[in-house]
Enzyme design. Sequence first.
Site, mmCIF file in Angstrom:
data_model
loop_
_atom_site.group_PDB
_atom_site.id
_atom_site.type_symbol
_atom_site.label_atom_id
_atom_site.label_comp_id
_atom_site.label_asym_id
_atom_site.label_seq_id
_atom_site.Cartn_x
_atom_site.Cartn_y
_atom_site.Cartn_z
ATOM 1 N N ASN A 8 0.875 -1.171 0.000
ATOM 2 C CA ASN A 8 0.000 0.000 0.000
ATOM 3 C C ASN A 8 0.909 1.216 0.000
ATOM 4 O O ASN A 8 1.488 1.552 1.034
ATOM 5 C CB ASN A 8 -0.908 -0.028 1.244
ATOM 6 C CG ASN A 8 -1.739 1.243 1.365
ATOM 7 O OD1 ASN A 8 -1.771 2.065 0.444
ATOM 8 N ND2 ASN A 8 -2.419 1.398 2.495
ATOM 9 N N TRP A 9 1.010 1.820 -1.167
ATOM 10 C CA TRP A 9 1.929 2.964 -1.276
ATOM 11 C C TRP A 9 1.402 4.202 -0.564
ATOM 12 O O TRP A 9 2.131 5.182 -0.387
ATOM 13 C CB TRP A 9 2.171 3.310 -2.761
ATOM 14 C CG TRP A 9 2.993 2.315 -3.517
ATOM 15 C CD1 TRP A 9 3.478 1.114 -3.067
ATOM 16 C CD2 TRP A 9 3.443 2.439 -4.877
ATOM 17 N NE1 TRP A 9 4.193 0.487 -4.063
ATOM 18 C CE2 TRP A 9 4.187 1.281 -5.186
ATOM 19 C CE3 TRP A 9 3.285 3.414 -5.867
ATOM 20 C CZ2 TRP A 9 4.773 1.082 -6.449
ATOM 21 C CZ3 TRP A 9 3.858 3.219 -7.118
ATOM 22 C CH2 TRP A 9 4.599 2.057 -7.389
ATOM 23 N N LYS A 10 0.114 4.174 -0.201
ATOM 24 C CA LYS A 10 -0.530 5.357 0.396
ATOM 25 C C LYS A 10 -0.299 6.569 -0.519
ATOM 26 O O LYS A 10 -0.195 6.397 -1.734
ATOM 27 C CB LYS A 10 -0.040 5.573 1.834
ATOM 28 C CG LYS A 10 -0.188 4.292 2.663
ATOM 29 C CD LYS A 10 -0.050 4.483 4.147
ATOM 30 C CE LYS A 10 -0.232 3.148 4.853
ATOM 31 N NZ LYS A 10 -0.218 3.261 6.313
ATOM 32 N N HIS A 98 -9.570 1.271 4.743
ATOM 33 C CA HIS A 98 -8.307 1.452 5.461
ATOM 34 C C HIS A 98 -8.551 2.357 6.677
ATOM 35 O O HIS A 98 -9.355 3.288 6.612
ATOM 36 C CB HIS A 98 -7.249 2.066 4.537
ATOM 37 C CG HIS A 98 -5.884 1.989 5.138
ATOM 38 N ND1 HIS A 98 -5.440 2.893 6.083
ATOM 39 C CD2 HIS A 98 -4.884 1.097 4.973
ATOM 40 C CE1 HIS A 98 -4.214 2.555 6.460
ATOM 41 N NE2 HIS A 98 -3.853 1.469 5.807
ATOM 42 N N GLU A 100 -6.971 4.716 7.832
ATOM 43 C CA GLU A 100 -6.754 6.146 7.581
ATOM 44 C C GLU A 100 -7.996 6.772 6.955
ATOM 45 O O GLU A 100 -8.284 7.949 7.184
ATOM 46 C CB GLU A 100 -5.510 6.333 6.693
ATOM 47 C CG GLU A 100 -4.238 6.064 7.496
ATOM 48 C CD GLU A 100 -3.085 5.477 6.703
ATOM 49 O OE1 GLU A 100 -3.099 5.525 5.464
ATOM 50 O OE2 GLU A 100 -2.153 4.946 7.344
ATOM 51 N N GLU A 169 -5.438 -4.929 10.433
ATOM 52 C CA GLU A 169 -4.414 -3.908 10.668
ATOM 53 C C GLU A 169 -4.710 -3.189 11.984
ATOM 54 O O GLU A 169 -5.513 -2.246 12.001
ATOM 55 C CB GLU A 169 -4.419 -2.886 9.528
ATOM 56 C CG GLU A 169 -4.080 -3.461 8.174
ATOM 57 C CD GLU A 169 -3.490 -2.411 7.247
ATOM 58 O OE1 GLU A 169 -2.400 -2.664 6.726
ATOM 59 O OE2 GLU A 169 -4.082 -1.340 7.070
ATOM 60 N N GLY A 175 2.438 2.315 10.852
ATOM 61 C CA GLY A 175 3.388 3.417 10.720
ATOM 62 C C GLY A 175 4.088 3.778 12.025
ATOM 63 O O GLY A 175 4.741 4.809 12.123
ATOM 64 N N SER A 213 3.301 -2.132 10.357
ATOM 65 C CA SER A 213 4.752 -2.223 10.587
ATOM 66 C C SER A 213 5.329 -3.594 10.249
ATOM 67 O O SER A 213 6.301 -4.027 10.865
ATOM 68 C CB SER A 213 5.109 -1.813 12.019
ATOM 69 O OG SER A 213 4.714 -0.469 12.251
ATOM 70 N N GLY A 235 4.986 1.332 4.704
ATOM 71 C CA GLY A 235 6.328 1.897 4.543
ATOM 72 C C GLY A 235 7.322 1.001 3.819
ATOM 73 O O GLY A 235 8.032 1.457 2.916
HETATM 74 P P1 13P Z 1 2.963 0.401 7.693
HETATM 75 O O1 13P Z 1 3.469 -0.877 7.101
HETATM 76 O O2 13P Z 1 3.682 1.610 7.206
HETATM 77 O O3 13P Z 1 2.836 0.327 9.177
HETATM 78 O O4 13P Z 1 1.457 0.594 7.127
HETATM 79 C C1 13P Z 1 0.593 -0.473 7.207
HETATM 80 C C2 13P Z 1 -0.617 -0.135 6.437
HETATM 81 O O5 13P Z 1 -1.382 0.737 6.820
HETATM 82 C C3 13P Z 1 -0.854 -0.848 5.178
HETATM 83 O O6 13P Z 1 -2.122 -0.592 4.689
#
Ligand code: 13P
Length: 252
Positions: A8-10, A98, A100, A169, A175, A213, A235
């Site tokens: 997930n590149w966000k 997600h 977020e 998640e 993150g 993470s 990440g």
């Molecule tokens: P991280 O791997 O950066 O913690 O993010 C996880 C995530 O939200 C994947 O959708």
Amino acid sequence: MKKLIAGNWKMNGSLAANQALLQELAGGLPPQRRTDVVVCVPAPYLAQFRALAQTLPELSAIDLGAQDVSPHASGAYTGEVGAAMLKEFGCRYVIVGHSERRQYHGETDALVADKAKIALAAGITPIVCIGETLAEREAGRTEEVVKRQLAAVIHTNGHCISEIVVAYEPVWAIGTGKTATPEEAQAVHAVLRAQLKAATDHADRVKILYGGSMNAANAASLLAQPDIDGGLIGGASLKAPDFLTIVAAADA
Ligand code: 13P
């Protein structure tokens, strides 16, 4: 079950950075791989992936995914991207719900369930994200929260439920560098598997990914758990060597 590693590149990337990352990934994936690999890119870069695939045949080893979809088919919804549009650009997966988006955009369980439904109807596999916050975990409410989030998707999607991918998640692990231990993650995955079993005869086919993470160092121990069928990586999906190491761990 075949594992799935999803990046997930966000909201990260640029034309130049994406091209370098995709070239490195495509070149680094072992040809004899069993694990499915997908990158979920920001919507403007879906076209770039397709264009690159024309000149980089190795890219066919990587599936394309999006990070969100509108619950509506088309119409006056400024800023939204429809499932048919994602399909036209070759998306095989789309992340829905997600944390977020739940947190910053007020997405509810019902909305997330509708997004999963419209994706399935378009022939796109929704990666449905669920997970508790730190406050919810500390209050002993983890099970109740993730079951409620998954129940909404089961309720709306009925017999199609075996076609989804679930991503557990924990919000406190995203993150933050703080990962759930393999045992903590497995315990929640087992709860989710049982809930799916009650809803479908094909629960053993549903991939349940862990996200939060996950990185090159901890992936192997998480992926060794019986109900962890892959990872949703934030990440570490932006660094080709790390992402490739996670794919190799899934393949082992
Ligand atoms: P991280 O791997 O950066 O913690 O993010 C996880 C995530 O939200 C994947 O959708």
